[in-house]
Each structure stands twice: as structure tokens, then as C-alpha cells.
Design a protein around this motif. Structure first.
Motif, PDB file in Angstrom:
ATOM      1  N   THR A 174     130.579 -30.302  12.183  1.00 55.48           N
ATOM      2  CA  THR A 174     129.473 -29.702  11.446  1.00 55.48           C
ATOM      3  C   THR A 174     129.963 -29.166  10.121  1.00 55.48           C
ATOM      4  OG1 THR A 174     129.832 -27.614  12.570  1.00 55.48           O
ATOM      5  CG2 THR A 174     128.157 -29.084  13.507  1.00 55.48           C
ATOM      6  N   ASN A 175     129.116 -29.302   9.157  1.00 62.58           N
ATOM      7  CA  ASN A 175     129.406 -28.767   7.824  1.00 62.58           C
ATOM      8  C   ASN A 175     128.760 -27.404   7.696  1.00 62.58           C
ATOM      9  OD1 ASN A 175     130.990 -30.521   6.424  1.00 62.58           O
ATOM     10  ND2 ASN A 175     129.293 -31.719   5.588  1.00 62.58           N
ATOM     11  N   PRO A 176     129.561 -26.391   7.424  1.00 58.68           N
ATOM     12  CA  PRO A 176     128.906 -25.097   7.169  1.00 58.68           C
ATOM     13  C   PRO A 176     128.059 -25.221   5.911  1.00 58.68           C
ATOM     14  CG  PRO A 176     131.267 -24.954   6.711  1.00 58.68           C
ATOM     15  CD  PRO A 176     130.991 -26.328   7.255  1.00 58.68           C
ATOM     16  N   LYS A 177     126.960 -24.531   5.926  1.00 57.94           N
ATOM     17  CA  LYS A 177     126.078 -24.596   4.749  1.00 57.94           C
ATOM     18  C   LYS A 177     126.778 -24.008   3.538  1.00 57.94           C
ATOM     19  CE  LYS A 177     121.328 -24.801   6.047  1.00 57.94           C
ATOM     20  NZ  LYS A 177     120.042 -24.148   5.953  1.00 57.94           N
ATOM     21  N   LYS A 178     126.773 -24.773   2.471  1.00 57.15           N
ATOM     22  CA  LYS A 178     127.320 -24.292   1.210  1.00 57.15           C
ATOM     23  C   LYS A 178     126.203 -23.579   0.465  1.00 57.15           C
ATOM     24  CE  LYS A 178     130.833 -27.810   0.564  1.00 57.15           C
ATOM     25  NZ  LYS A 178     131.329 -28.872  -0.300  1.00 57.15           N
ATOM     26  N   PRO A 179     126.550 -22.500  -0.201  1.00 53.06           N
ATOM     27  CA  PRO A 179     125.502 -21.841  -0.989  1.00 53.06           C
ATOM     28  C   PRO A 179     124.992 -22.787  -2.073  1.00 53.06           C
ATOM     29  CG  PRO A 179     127.646 -20.778  -1.332  1.00 53.06           C
ATOM     30  CD  PRO A 179     127.833 -21.855  -0.315  1.00 53.06           C
ATOM     31  N   ALA A 180     123.690 -22.725  -2.332  1.00 53.97           N
ATOM     32  CA  ALA A 180     123.085 -23.586  -3.355  1.00 53.97           C
ATOM     33  C   ALA A 180     123.654 -23.277  -4.729  1.00 53.97           C
ATOM     34  CB  ALA A 180     121.578 -23.420  -3.350  1.00 53.97           C
ATOM     35  N   HIS A 181     124.039 -22.040  -4.916  1.00 57.19           N
ATOM     36  CA  HIS A 181     124.512 -21.607  -6.236  1.00 57.19           C
ATOM     37  C   HIS A 181     125.578 -20.540  -6.045  1.00 57.19           C
ATOM     38  CE1 HIS A 181     124.313 -20.516 -10.471  1.00 57.19           C
ATOM     39  NE2 HIS A 181     124.289 -19.267 -10.086  1.00 57.19           N
ATOM     40  N   LEU A 182     126.745 -20.781  -6.561  1.00 59.68           N
ATOM     41  CA  LEU A 182     127.835 -19.816  -6.481  1.00 59.68           C
ATOM     42  C   LEU A 182     128.013 -19.181  -7.858  1.00 59.68           C
ATOM     43  CD1 LEU A 182     130.137 -18.528  -4.872  1.00 59.68           C
ATOM     44  CD2 LEU A 182     131.579 -20.423  -5.612  1.00 59.68           C
ATOM     45  N   PRO A 183     127.651 -17.906  -7.997  1.00 63.14           N
ATOM     46  CA  PRO A 183     127.779 -17.253  -9.310  1.00 63.14           C
ATOM     47  C   PRO A 183     129.240 -17.139  -9.734  1.00 63.14           C
ATOM     48  CG  PRO A 183     126.591 -15.845  -7.747  1.00 63.14           C
ATOM     49  CD  PRO A 183     127.113 -17.020  -6.984  1.00 63.14           C
ATOM     50  N   ILE A 184     129.468 -17.349 -11.034  1.00 61.31           N
ATOM     51  CA  ILE A 184     130.796 -17.194 -11.620  1.00 61.31           C
ATOM     52  C   ILE A 184     130.682 -16.107 -12.671  1.00 61.31           C
ATOM     53  CG2 ILE A 184     132.633 -18.316 -12.924  1.00 61.31           C
ATOM     54  CD1 ILE A 184     131.644 -20.971 -11.716  1.00 61.31           C
ATOM     55  N   VAL A 185     131.461 -15.055 -12.499  1.00 60.02           N
ATOM     56  CA  VAL A 185     131.418 -13.919 -13.422  1.00 60.02           C
ATOM     57  C   VAL A 185     132.830 -13.594 -13.872  1.00 60.02           C
ATOM     58  CG1 VAL A 185     129.338 -12.980 -12.333  1.00 60.02           C
ATOM     59  CG2 VAL A 185     131.573 -12.174 -11.590  1.00 60.02           C
ATOM     60  N   SER A 186     132.935 -12.864 -14.984  1.00 51.10           N
ATOM     61  CA  SER A 186     134.262 -12.481 -15.473  1.00 51.10           C
ATOM     62  C   SER A 186     134.614 -11.047 -15.133  1.00 51.10           C
ATOM     63  CB  SER A 186     134.342 -12.670 -16.987  1.00 51.10           C
ATOM     64  OG  SER A 186     133.482 -11.763 -17.633  1.00 51.10           O
TER      65      SER A 186
END
Length: 173
Positions: free
Chosen positions: A2-14
């Protein structure tokens, strides 16, 4: 398997300390804005150097293009206002530098001094435009994002007003 659900959007911040739950998307936007601004400034410098003016700063480049805009003479205060630059001294320094380089000249009208590009300034602006067309416009044209860029530009101008208002609010604290 099974593939764990990947988040639709992974925020990238500094700056994770600024990325609270309420401010995550704002932090992500500000990081992207920083990256775009730095890339844009690198691009301006490269394009200017290819146009044989490697000693100009990003502000100098913006100022000379604004002075060439519509081929109308402008006061330093007008350029600062149009470019949303609060410190008029930076624009004044840039204009003096452009005058020394022969890209800009001045003329007096009453109490005001107006600046306009010289023939050499026009040649620089047109060379810059040609390089921009060749290296950037053609590539972006193949991506078919013209409408999206217009929408993003509108959103960014709107957001600049919110940042201006927030600046005033912060200064009043």
C-alpha cells in the motif's frame, strides 16, 4: 503493497518560526516571492551585462527602463512612486549614476528637473528588450501561461497594497 497517501501540497518555507497554521500559505508565498525576486534580479544583471552594461544594479536597470517608458521625461519622485520605492534617495543615486554613464540626461522646467534617456540609453533598453525576447519571452510563450501571468501580476499588485498597509500598521505599534 500500500502507498501511504502523499499530501496534495507540501509547503516549502524558509522560516519555520513564521509558518504558524494560520500563516503557512503566507510563509510559503513569501519564500517563493523571495526566490522570484532574487532570480529576477540575477536575470536583470545578466541581461544588462549582455547588453554591455555590467556595472548597473537592478535598481539602475529598473530606473532606466522606467525613464524610457513612453519616452516621456519624468521627475525622480515620479519614478520612485511608480516603482513603489519609499527611499527617494536610492532612486536619486541611481539616476546620477545613469547620467554619468551617459544613459540618462536631464532638463529643467521651472523648479523641477526631468530626466529622460539618451540615445545610448534607448539603445541599451532596446538591446535589453531583444535579449529578453530571445531568452525569456520565447520560453515562456511555449508554456502557454500568458493569462496566468496576468492574473498573478494582478494578485501581486493587490498584495503589495496589503503589505503597504501592514507596514503602516507595524509602524504605529
Amino acid at each position: 503493497m500500500t502507498n501511504p497517501k502523499k499530501p496534495a501540497h507540501l509547503p516549502i518555507v524558509s522560516s519555520a518560526h513564521l509558518a504558524s497554521d494560520e500563516a503557512m500559505t503566507l510563509s510559503e508565498f513569501e519564500y517563493a516571492l523571495t526566490m522570484v525576486n532574487n532570480a529576477f534580479q540575477r536575470w536583470m544583471l545578466a541581461c544588462s551585462a549582455t547588453s554591455e552594461f555590467s556595472d548597473l544594479s537592478p535598481l539602475d536597470i529598473l530606473v532606466v527602463h522606467n525613464l524610457h517608458h513612453r519616452e516621456r521625461p519624468k521627475r525622480i519622485a515620479d519614478v520612485a512612486f511608480i516603482l513603489n520605492i519609499e527611499d527617494i534617495h536610492n532612486v536619486s543615486y541611481s539616476v546620477r549614476k545613469l547620467v554619468k554613464r551617459g544613459l540618462v540626461t536631464s532638463k529643467r522646467s521651472g523648479k523641477d528637473t526631468y530626466y529622460l534617456v539618451t540615445e545610448q540609453g534607448k539603445e541599451f533598453c532596446l538591446s535589453y528588450r531583444d535579449i529578453r525576447e530571445q531568452c525569456l519571452v520565447e520560453v515562456l510563450g511555449k508554456m502557454n501561461i500568458h493569462d496566468q501571468l496576468g492574473e498573478v501580476a494582478t494578485l501581486m499588485r493587490t498584495l503589495s497594497g496589503f503589505y503597504d498597509q501592514a507596514s503602516r500598521a507595524a509602524r504605529s505599534l
